[in-house]
Design a protein around this motif. Structure first.
Motif, PDB file in Angstrom:
ATOM      1  N   THR A  45      30.169  -1.263  19.146  1.00 14.08           N
ATOM      2  CA  THR A  45      29.543  -1.067  17.637  1.00 14.08           C
ATOM      3  C   THR A  45      29.778  -2.255  16.780  1.00 14.08           C
ATOM      4  N   ALA A  46      30.802  -3.014  16.898  1.00 15.97           N
ATOM      5  CA  ALA A  46      31.228  -4.114  16.174  1.00 15.97           C
ATOM      6  C   ALA A  46      30.076  -5.157  16.249  1.00 15.97           C
ATOM      7  N   ARG A  47      29.549  -5.420  17.549  1.00 14.23           N
ATOM      8  CA  ARG A  47      28.565  -6.295  17.823  1.00 14.23           C
ATOM      9  C   ARG A  47      27.058  -5.701  17.168  1.00 14.23           C
ATOM     10  N   GLY A  48      26.944  -4.479  17.516  1.00 12.51           N
ATOM     11  CA  GLY A  48      25.812  -3.729  17.006  1.00 12.51           C
ATOM     12  C   GLY A  48      25.781  -3.715  15.552  1.00 12.51           C
ATOM     13  N   PHE A  49      26.690  -3.701  14.801  1.00 14.98           N
ATOM     14  CA  PHE A  49      26.723  -3.734  13.249  1.00 14.98           C
ATOM     15  C   PHE A  49      26.093  -5.209  12.854  1.00 14.98           C
ATOM     16  N   ASP A  50      26.648  -6.290  13.519  1.00 15.49           N
ATOM     17  CA  ASP A  50      26.164  -7.707  13.265  1.00 15.49           C
ATOM     18  C   ASP A  50      24.792  -7.962  13.585  1.00 15.49           C
ATOM     19  N   ASP A  51      24.447  -7.409  14.659  1.00 15.36           N
ATOM     20  CA  ASP A  51      23.107  -7.547  15.052  1.00 15.36           C
ATOM     21  C   ASP A  51      21.838  -6.894  14.120  1.00 15.36           C
ATOM     22  N   GLY A  52      22.418  -5.743  13.876  1.00 17.89           N
ATOM     23  CA  GLY A  52      21.544  -4.897  12.841  1.00 17.89           C
ATOM     24  C   GLY A  52      21.488  -5.370  11.534  1.00 17.89           C
ATOM     25  N   LEU A  53      22.677  -6.061  11.032  1.00 19.93           N
ATOM     26  CA  LEU A  53      22.679  -6.594   9.681  1.00 19.93           C
ATOM     27  C   LEU A  53      22.021  -7.965   9.438  1.00 19.93           C
ATOM     28  N   ARG A  54      22.188  -8.764  10.864  1.00 15.98           N
ATOM     29  CA  ARG A  54      21.251  -9.907  10.689  1.00 15.98           C
ATOM     30  C   ARG A  54      19.619  -9.329  11.016  1.00 15.98           C
ATOM     31  N   ALA A  55      19.371  -8.659  11.364  1.00 13.81           N
ATOM     32  CA  ALA A  55      17.860  -7.999  11.515  1.00 13.81           C
ATOM     33  C   ALA A  55      17.454  -7.471   9.877  1.00 13.81           C
ATOM     34  N   VAL A  56      18.322  -6.702   9.317  1.00 16.50           N
ATOM     35  CA  VAL A  56      18.088  -6.215   7.981  1.00 16.50           C
ATOM     36  C   VAL A  56      17.955  -7.663   7.005  1.00 16.50           C
ATOM     37  N   ILE A  57      18.796  -8.695   7.156  1.00 16.74           N
ATOM     38  CA  ILE A  57      18.524  -9.616   6.284  1.00 16.74           C
ATOM     39  C   ILE A  57      17.227 -10.525   6.484  1.00 16.74           C
ATOM     40  N   ALA A  58      17.145 -10.564   7.645  1.00  9.87           N
ATOM     41  CA  ALA A  58      15.913 -11.354   8.146  1.00  9.87           C
ATOM     42  C   ALA A  58      14.681 -10.673   7.447  1.00  9.87           C
ATOM     43  N   GLY A  59      14.515  -9.124   7.544  1.00 12.88           N
ATOM     44  CA  GLY A  59      13.733  -8.488   7.000  1.00 12.88           C
ATOM     45  C   GLY A  59      13.542  -8.778   5.570  1.00 12.88           C
ATOM     46  N   ILE A  60      14.920  -8.726   4.744  1.00 10.15           N
ATOM     47  CA  ILE A  60      14.826  -8.913   3.248  1.00 10.15           C
ATOM     48  C   ILE A  60      14.260 -10.215   3.022  1.00 10.15           C
ATOM     49  N   GLU A  61      14.457 -11.307   4.104  1.00 10.06           N
ATOM     50  CA  GLU A  61      14.040 -12.570   3.223  1.00 10.06           C
ATOM     51  C   GLU A  61      12.457 -12.626   3.633  1.00 10.06           C
ATOM     52  N   ALA A  62      12.048 -11.894   4.658  1.00  7.51           N
ATOM     53  CA  ALA A  62      10.760 -12.050   4.837  1.00  7.51           C
ATOM     54  C   ALA A  62       9.751 -11.027   3.900  1.00  7.51           C
ATOM     55  N   THR A  63      10.305 -10.239   3.376  1.00  4.35           N
ATOM     56  CA  THR A  63       9.432  -9.148   2.582  1.00  4.35           C
ATOM     57  C   THR A  63      10.109  -9.016   1.082  1.00  4.35           C
ATOM     58  N   LEU A  64      11.237  -9.561   0.678  1.00  2.00           N
ATOM     59  CA  LEU A  64      11.578  -9.656  -0.654  1.00  2.00           C
ATOM     60  C   LEU A  64      11.997 -10.862  -1.533  1.00  2.00           C
ATOM     61  N   LEU A  65      12.283 -11.737  -0.631  1.00  5.57           N
ATOM     62  CA  LEU A  65      12.658 -13.052  -1.205  1.00  5.57           C
ATOM     63  C   LEU A  65      11.552 -13.930  -2.220  1.00  5.57           C
ATOM     64  N   HIS A  66      10.197 -13.569  -1.665  1.00  5.16           N
ATOM     65  CA  HIS A  66       8.868 -14.075  -2.467  1.00  5.16           C
ATOM     66  C   HIS A  66       8.162 -13.107  -3.081  1.00  5.16           C
ATOM     67  N   ASP A  67       8.407 -11.752  -2.991  1.00  7.40           N
ATOM     68  CA  ASP A  67       7.544 -10.744  -3.408  1.00  7.40           C
ATOM     69  C   ASP A  67       7.851 -10.476  -4.918  1.00  7.40           C
ATOM     70  N   GLY A  68       7.033 -10.446  -5.583  1.00  5.24           N
ATOM     71  CA  GLY A  68       7.206 -10.304  -7.037  1.00  5.24           C
ATOM     72  C   GLY A  68       6.995  -8.736  -7.539  1.00  5.24           C
TER      73      GLY A  68
END
Length: 220
Positions: free
Chosen positions: A197-220
């Motif tokens: 579950t520790a590895r799973g948390f980090d895997d999921g968190l990386r995916a979430v942050i990648a999604g944030i960068e792709a969808t929210l960083l440059h989204d006005g």
């Protein structure tokens, strides 16, 4: 001299009892016994258990965000991805230290004074990185709720803080024996959900942050 009874002391005492009694067994009467006072004395500070949980959550939040507050804008060297990653890892560590920590924290109302300073730091780091303020808020709330939800599920698998004991419901070998013949892909899913579950948390968190960068960083 008797210790002055206040909201913070009651909340700290309640957190100290969690690993012994869990959320279900945590009552104002049990806390009063631990403090060597009569239960009615606690009702001067908390009208009901929900108010107590709110104060406990506020105490937990202060503990989990203390490194961020201490470092201020220097936390994580100004890198927003590292800031979110380390903040969420710290939140997970704090909640896992307490039996039912995720359930205690989830859905509560934090005292405003406890949440304003860390929030200002998170928002400042994200807007400095290029997020518009409302998108910065969404970015933080997304990783925040991911972490709380993950811990709640994780603690159903490993309910005893600091112990590798696994609830038998999530025994991977047993699931494979029962389900493997008819549901092999479900067995693989279970290994991912309930294994490391520790590895799973980090895997999921990386995916979430990648999604944030792709969808929210440059989204006005």
């Amino acid at each position: 001299m008797a210790t002055r009874l206040d909201r913070k002391l009651v909340a700290e005492t309640a957190l100290g009892l969690l690993n012994d009694v869990g959320l279900e067994g945590l009552t104002l009467r049990r806390i009063a016994k631990e403090l060597n006072v009569q239960a009615p004395a606690l009702y001067w500070h908390f009208k009901n258990k929900q108010e107590l949980l709110d104060e406990m959550a506020t105490e937990l939040y202060e503990r989990m965000t203390a490194p961020v507050v201490a470092a201020g804008t220097d936390f994580a060297g100004g890198d927003w991805k590292t800031l979110l990653t380390e903040a969420c890892r710290g939140m997970r560590r704090t909640l896992l230290a307490y039996r039912d920590g995720g359930k205690v924290f989830g859905g509560t109302r934090l005292d405003n004074s406890a949440s304003m300073r860390p929030m200002e730091i998170f928002m400042g780091a994200l807007t400095a990185a290029g997020f518009r303020p409302h998108r910065a808020a969404r970015a933080w709330f997304t990783v925040y709720t991911y972490t709380i939800g993950y811990v709640i599920e994780e603690q159903s698998v490993f309910p005893v803080p600091g112990e590798p004991w696994r609830d038998p419901t999530y025994d991977l070998d047993d699931r494979k024996r029962r389900l493997g013949a008819d549901f092999p892909l479900t067995v693989v899913a279970g290994e991912e959900f309930f294994g490391d579950t520790a590895r799973g948390f980090d895997d999921g968190l990386r995916a979430v942050i990648a999604g944030i960068e792709a969808t929210l960083l440059h989204d006005g």
